[in-house]
Enzyme design. Structure first.
Site, PDB file in Angstrom:
ATOM      1  N   ASP A  92      31.532  31.229  -2.163  1.00  0.00           N
ATOM      2  CA  ASP A  92      30.919  29.900  -2.202  1.00  0.00           C
ATOM      3  C   ASP A  92      29.789  29.843  -1.178  1.00  0.00           C
ATOM      4  O   ASP A  92      29.977  30.172  -0.002  1.00  0.00           O
ATOM      5  CB  ASP A  92      31.966  28.830  -1.890  1.00  0.00           C
ATOM      6  N   ASN A 100      19.561  22.066  -0.860  1.00  0.00           N
ATOM      7  CA  ASN A 100      18.895  21.256  -1.890  1.00  0.00           C
ATOM      8  C   ASN A 100      18.184  20.045  -1.288  1.00  0.00           C
ATOM      9  O   ASN A 100      17.045  19.722  -1.654  1.00  0.00           O
ATOM     10  CB  ASN A 100      19.923  20.778  -2.922  1.00  0.00           C
ATOM     11  N   ASP A 109      17.993  26.734  -6.637  1.00  0.00           N
ATOM     12  CA  ASP A 109      18.053  27.659  -7.779  1.00  0.00           C
ATOM     13  C   ASP A 109      17.709  29.081  -7.350  1.00  0.00           C
ATOM     14  O   ASP A 109      18.324  30.052  -7.816  1.00  0.00           O
ATOM     15  CB  ASP A 109      17.087  27.211  -8.879  1.00  0.00           C
ATOM     16  N   GLU A 135      27.681  26.373  -7.030  1.00  0.00           N
ATOM     17  CA  GLU A 135      27.333  27.415  -6.058  1.00  0.00           C
ATOM     18  C   GLU A 135      28.511  28.333  -5.784  1.00  0.00           C
ATOM     19  O   GLU A 135      28.574  29.000  -4.762  1.00  0.00           O
ATOM     20  CB  GLU A 135      26.844  26.774  -4.744  1.00  0.00           C
TER      21      GLU A 135
END
Length: 205
Positions: A92, A100, A109, A135
């Site tokens: 993770d 973000n 991304d 993620e």
């Protein structure tokens, strides 16, 4: 002369029939080739569509559904143990929401694609690698005990942490946490995933 004319007409008729037959055979062969080509293209297209339906479009790893379906076939009670058994590694990306929020979703991304490439280059052809969440990633390592799985996870953690990513005009450090569980002969994949997820939760603290 009459007989000769009849003979000439017969020969001319035979030649016409042969020519027509040749055209028919040629047409049928062309149609047959077209049908074969159409079938081959159809099979190739169907395989391509099926492949696209099995992978995550961003990372080209297996998507969640396909990963879980294939993993469940390998991890089930009563199934004969292969070699040293199988280990599940969950990965993770840490503080992904902050990435973000600070750098934009395009940056997120890029990070996901980059981690996906690292994982895809690490696994063997016999292993499974998938993106199972926004993620979150999963590796099912076949014929791999918990010690080797821990070593692989640590190597992946180091590779990710040691690389500063260029995002826009900034250097961004990305880290990831890992959870590991070795499959028991009497458990199913859901139970194995739950144990690995618990280890991942502890690693995130």
């Amino acid at each position: 002369i009459y007989v000769g004319t009849q003979v000439w007409c017969k020969c001319n008729y035979t030649a016409s029939v042969m020519a027509a037959s040749f055209r028919i055979i040629t047409t049928l062969c062309a149609m047959g080739s077209a049908v074969v080509l159409y079938v081959m293209l159809g099979i190739d297209m169907a395989s391509s569509i099926q492949r696209r339906s099995q992978v995550d479009s961003m990372t080209t790893l297996l998507n969640k559904h396909t990963f879980e379906m294939q993993a469940k076939m390998l991890i089930s009670p009563g199934r004969a143990v292969e070699g040293r058994g199988h280990s599940l590694v969950l990965c993770d990306i840490d503080h992904f929401k902050a990435i973000n929020d600070s750098h934009g979703h395009a940056a997120g991304d890029i990070v996901i694609k980059w981690v996906g490439r690292i994982l895809s280059k690490t696994v063997r052809q016999s292993d499974l690698a998938g993106r199972v969440g926004g993620e979150e990633f999963a590796l099912l390592l076949r014929d791999c005990d918990d010690a080797d799985a821990a070593s692989i996870a640590e190597a992946l953690r180091s590779v990710i942490a040691d690389h500063m990513m260029d995002i826009g005009r900034q250097k961004v450090m990305v880290t990831a946490s890992f959870g590991i569980a070795h499959a028991h002969p009497d458990e199913n994949f859901t139970e194995l995933f739950a144990r690995a997820d618990e280890q991942l939760y502890r690693a995130k603290k």
